[in-house]
Write a protein that holds these residues in place. Structure first.
Motif, PDB file in Angstrom:
ATOM      1  N   UNK A 198       4.838  -6.864   7.362  1.00 18.94           N
ATOM      2  CA  UNK A 198       5.776  -5.944   6.726  1.00 18.94           C
ATOM      3  C   UNK A 198       7.070  -5.808   7.519  1.00 18.94           C
ATOM      4  N   UNK A 199       7.037  -6.162   8.792  1.00 18.22           N
ATOM      5  CA  UNK A 199       8.258  -6.134   9.573  1.00 18.22           C
ATOM      6  C   UNK A 199       9.275  -7.174   9.132  1.00 18.22           C
ATOM      7  N   UNK A 200       8.830  -8.149   8.336  1.00 19.73           N
ATOM      8  CA  UNK A 200       9.736  -9.182   7.842  1.00 19.73           C
ATOM      9  C   UNK A 200      10.407  -8.790   6.532  1.00 19.73           C
ATOM     10  N   UNK A 201      10.015  -7.662   5.946  1.00 16.12           N
ATOM     11  CA  UNK A 201      10.603  -7.214   4.688  1.00 16.12           C
ATOM     12  C   UNK A 201      12.006  -6.659   4.958  1.00 16.12           C
ATOM     13  N   UNK A 202      13.023  -7.070   4.194  1.00 13.43           N
ATOM     14  CA  UNK A 202      14.387  -6.562   4.441  1.00 13.43           C
ATOM     15  C   UNK A 202      14.475  -5.051   4.411  1.00 13.43           C
ATOM     16  N   UNK A 203      13.825  -4.413   3.427  1.00 14.85           N
ATOM     17  CA  UNK A 203      13.792  -2.961   3.342  1.00 14.85           C
ATOM     18  C   UNK A 203      12.595  -2.541   2.518  1.00 14.85           C
ATOM     19  N   UNK A 204      12.070  -1.362   2.822  1.00 14.38           N
ATOM     20  CA  UNK A 204      10.967  -0.806   2.037  1.00 14.38           C
ATOM     21  C   UNK A 204      11.475   0.380   1.238  1.00 14.38           C
ATOM     22  N   UNK A 205      11.370   0.271  -0.076  1.00 13.05           N
ATOM     23  CA  UNK A 205      11.747   1.367  -0.962  1.00 13.05           C
ATOM     24  C   UNK A 205      10.529   2.061  -1.548  1.00 13.05           C
ATOM     25  N   UNK A 206       9.363   1.787  -0.962  1.00  9.14           N
ATOM     26  CA  UNK A 206       8.151   2.529  -1.312  1.00  9.14           C
ATOM     27  C   UNK A 206       8.187   3.827  -0.510  1.00  9.14           C
ATOM     28  N   UNK A 207       8.415   4.942  -1.188  1.00  8.97           N
ATOM     29  CA  UNK A 207       8.579   6.205  -0.467  1.00  8.97           C
ATOM     30  C   UNK A 207       7.340   6.519   0.363  1.00  8.97           C
ATOM     31  N   UNK A 208       6.156   6.348  -0.218  1.00  4.07           N
ATOM     32  CA  UNK A 208       4.903   6.553   0.498  1.00  4.07           C
ATOM     33  C   UNK A 208       3.957   5.404   0.177  1.00  4.07           C
ATOM     34  N   UNK A 209       2.865   5.294   0.943  1.00  2.86           N
ATOM     35  CA  UNK A 209       1.951   4.180   0.754  1.00  2.86           C
ATOM     36  C   UNK A 209       0.592   4.493   1.361  1.00  2.86           C
ATOM     37  N   UNK A 210      -0.390   3.674   1.012  1.00  2.99           N
ATOM     38  CA  UNK A 210      -1.697   3.694   1.666  1.00  2.99           C
ATOM     39  C   UNK A 210      -2.125   2.242   1.829  1.00  2.99           C
ATOM     40  N   UNK A 211      -2.224   1.798   3.074  1.00  3.56           N
ATOM     41  CA  UNK A 211      -2.670   0.439   3.377  1.00  3.56           C
ATOM     42  C   UNK A 211      -4.149   0.509   3.727  1.00  3.56           C
ATOM     43  N   UNK A 212      -5.012   0.431   2.704  1.00  6.39           N
ATOM     44  CA  UNK A 212      -6.449   0.592   2.920  1.00  6.39           C
ATOM     45  C   UNK A 212      -7.049  -0.755   3.289  1.00  6.39           C
ATOM     46  N   UNK A 213      -6.834  -1.136   4.544  1.00 12.86           N
ATOM     47  CA  UNK A 213      -7.285  -2.422   5.065  1.00 12.86           C
ATOM     48  C   UNK A 213      -7.528  -2.258   6.563  1.00 12.86           C
ATOM     49  N   UNK A 214      -8.284  -3.174   7.147  1.00  9.94           N
ATOM     50  CA  UNK A 214      -8.616  -3.072   8.564  1.00  9.94           C
ATOM     51  C   UNK A 214      -7.380  -3.180   9.450  1.00  9.94           C
ATOM     52  N   UNK A 215      -7.235  -2.246  10.381  1.00  8.11           N
ATOM     53  CA  UNK A 215      -6.185  -2.331  11.383  1.00  8.11           C
ATOM     54  C   UNK A 215      -4.780  -2.420  10.827  1.00  8.11           C
ATOM     55  N   UNK A 216      -4.439  -1.544   9.868  1.00 10.35           N
ATOM     56  CA  UNK A 216      -3.128  -1.618   9.209  1.00 10.35           C
ATOM     57  C   UNK A 216      -2.075  -0.725   9.870  1.00 10.35           C
ATOM     58  N   UNK A 217      -2.404  -0.139  11.026  1.00  9.84           N
ATOM     59  CA  UNK A 217      -1.502   0.826  11.675  1.00  9.84           C
ATOM     60  C   UNK A 217      -0.100   0.246  11.902  1.00  9.84           C
ATOM     61  N   UNK A 218      -0.016  -0.920  12.515  1.00 10.50           N
ATOM     62  CA  UNK A 218       1.291  -1.479  12.847  1.00 10.50           C
ATOM     63  C   UNK A 218       2.060  -1.904  11.602  1.00 10.50           C
ATOM     64  N   UNK A 219       1.354  -2.367  10.580  1.00 12.20           N
ATOM     65  CA  UNK A 219       2.033  -2.722   9.328  1.00 12.20           C
ATOM     66  C   UNK A 219       2.616  -1.476   8.672  1.00 12.20           C
ATOM     67  N   UNK A 220       1.880  -0.365   8.744  1.00  5.79           N
ATOM     68  CA  UNK A 220       2.395   0.886   8.198  1.00  5.79           C
ATOM     69  C   UNK A 220       3.593   1.390   8.969  1.00  5.79           C
ATOM     70  N   UNK A 221       3.533   1.279  10.286  1.00  5.78           N
ATOM     71  CA  UNK A 221       4.665   1.735  11.099  1.00  5.78           C
ATOM     72  C   UNK A 221       5.910   0.902  10.819  1.00  5.78           C
ATOM     73  N   UNK A 222       5.704  -0.395  10.560  1.00  7.38           N
ATOM     74  CA  UNK A 222       6.848  -1.255  10.233  1.00  7.38           C
ATOM     75  C   UNK A 222       7.476  -0.849   8.901  1.00  7.38           C
ATOM     76  N   UNK A 223       6.656  -0.412   7.938  1.00  5.34           N
ATOM     77  CA  UNK A 223       7.199   0.053   6.658  1.00  5.34           C
ATOM     78  C   UNK A 223       8.074   1.291   6.848  1.00  5.34           C
ATOM     79  N   UNK A 224       7.675   2.181   7.781  1.00  4.74           N
ATOM     80  CA  UNK A 224       8.495   3.354   8.085  1.00  4.74           C
ATOM     81  C   UNK A 224       9.841   2.901   8.643  1.00  4.74           C
ATOM     82  N   UNK A 225       9.821   1.927   9.534  1.00  5.86           N
ATOM     83  CA  UNK A 225      11.060   1.427  10.125  1.00  5.86           C
ATOM     84  C   UNK A 225      11.953   0.761   9.077  1.00  5.86           C
ATOM     85  N   UNK A 226      11.336   0.265   7.998  1.00  5.23           N
ATOM     86  CA  UNK A 226      12.106  -0.422   6.954  1.00  5.23           C
ATOM     87  C   UNK A 226      12.560   0.511   5.838  1.00  5.23           C
TER      88      UNK A 226
END
Length: 355
Positions: free
Chosen positions: A172-200
């Motif tokens: 998710x850190x490779x995404x130019x921008x995230x316009x998903x206001x909120x999300x749920x990444x229900x998958x193993x070890x998704x913490x860093x992917x979620x944090x990257x979405x916040x940064x985007x």
């Protein structure tokens, strides 16, 4: 506090008296229970998973806790200045809230179908539009996060290379921008992917620290979905949803956990805590946490009173079985009974079966 974190203070001014220096305590070995039942993990063992080292913040008298220190906390949400700033842009969707469900593994089709059903059922009462995708490529999933939406619910796998897609993994850190206001990444070890979405560009979302069991992940996911639609904040919804499973401390919230879907602050859902007394009656506590609103009031559902109570306070009563069953039939609030989470219709069925 590091100078860069001082940028968050303008967003916290009306909560300034609640800010304290970060302190942690020893982590109980039972708090992150390790399981050897690998056959049912959401991530196949042939793939390397992400695991996050966590600390346990010392609790205070607050009802909800955030942690802005460098370490990763357990039991509290992890806000950031970026998340607060992202919330300022709002969500302009002409009064409708786009919900997107992504099922990226054929073995999880039942969970995907059930989550979508919950959202679609609420679409008859709330201004939400539900879209379901299955088996997306990396580019297609990237486009999902770049599309303006109120909520993206991802169901699938995650490993060190990112969220699993049919043609590889999406970091998710490779995404130019995230316009998903909120999300749920229900998958193993998704913490860093979620944090990257916040940064985007996202505001808040649910994530996991490490491996999660398939059946338990489905339970948390469907419960979390219904709680969000009931008006609970992201953090409060996660607190309640993870009570249903043994490995609940693997679930956490990144970003502004106080955020409510669509940014609404006028809804104040209640929670019921019930315990059976020695005399066979039920001690009931009705609790309503305010969504960033001070000085307002609520009327406790099913408690037999028309007297208003201040938000943030509780209402207590003791009921016999029949009165408690009538209460459960008249409300749509989650119930914590004997330390376990129930929806009112589930608890009513259980109590009737036991007589």
């Amino acid at each position: 506090m590091e100078p860069k974190r001082a940028l968050a203070l303008p967003h916290l001014l009306d909560r300034l008296s609640l800010i304290r220096r970060p302190r942690t305590g020893p982590l109980d070995g039972k708090e992150l229970l390790k399981r050897s039942l690998t056959d049912f993990y959401r991530r196949p063992e042939s793939r390397p998973s992400v695991s996050v080292d966590v600390v346990r913040p010392e609790s205070t008298c607050g009802r909800s806790h955030a942690w802005m220190a460098d370490s990763t906390p357990i039991d509290v949400f992890s806000p950031s200045t970026q998340a607060f700033e992202n919330a300022l842009s709002g969500l302009d969707t002409n009064g409708r809230l786009p919900f997107i469900v992504v099922g990226n593994d054929p073995e999880m089709v039942e969970e995907c179908t059930e989550v979508a059903r919950i959202y679609e059922d609420h679409a008859t009462r709330l201004p939400i539009d539900v879209t379901v995708h299955r088996g997306l490529t990396r580019e297609e999933l990237s486009q999902v996060f770049q599309r303006r939406s109120a909520f993206v619910h991802y169901i699938g796998h995650c490993d060190v290379d990112g969220l699993r897609c049919v043609d590889g993994n999406l970091a998710t850190g490779s995404i130019p921008e995230s316009n998903a206001q909120t999300f749920f990444l229900n998958a193993c070890g998704s913490f860093y992917e979620g944090r990257a979405l916040i940064e985007r560009g996202s505001v808040a979302g649910g994530v996991t620290f490490s491996k999660v069991l398939n059946e338990q992940a489905a339970t948390v996911g469907t419960t979390f979905a219904r709680l969000l639609l009931s008006g609970f904040s992201i953090d409060r919804a996660m607190q309640l949803a993870r009570r249903q499973i043994m490995m609940g401390k693997n679930y956490a919230v990144v970003g502004d956990g106080t955020h409510v879907l669509g940014g609404r602050r006028d809804r104040h859902p209640g929670t019921i805590v019930a315990d059976r007394t020695d005399g066979g009656r039920f001690a009931i506590t009705y609790d309503v946490l305010p969504n960033w609103t001070a000085g307002s009031w609520y009327y406790p559902e099913g408690m037999g009173t028309d007297r208003p109570h201040l938000l943030g306070t509780t209402t207590e009563s003791t009921l016999d079985l029949e009165s408690f069953l009538r209460m459960l039939e008249s409300i749509d609030a989650p119930v914590v009974y004997d330390g376990r989470f129930f929806w009112p219709e589930e608890l009513a069925t259980q109590l009737r079966s036991r007589g």
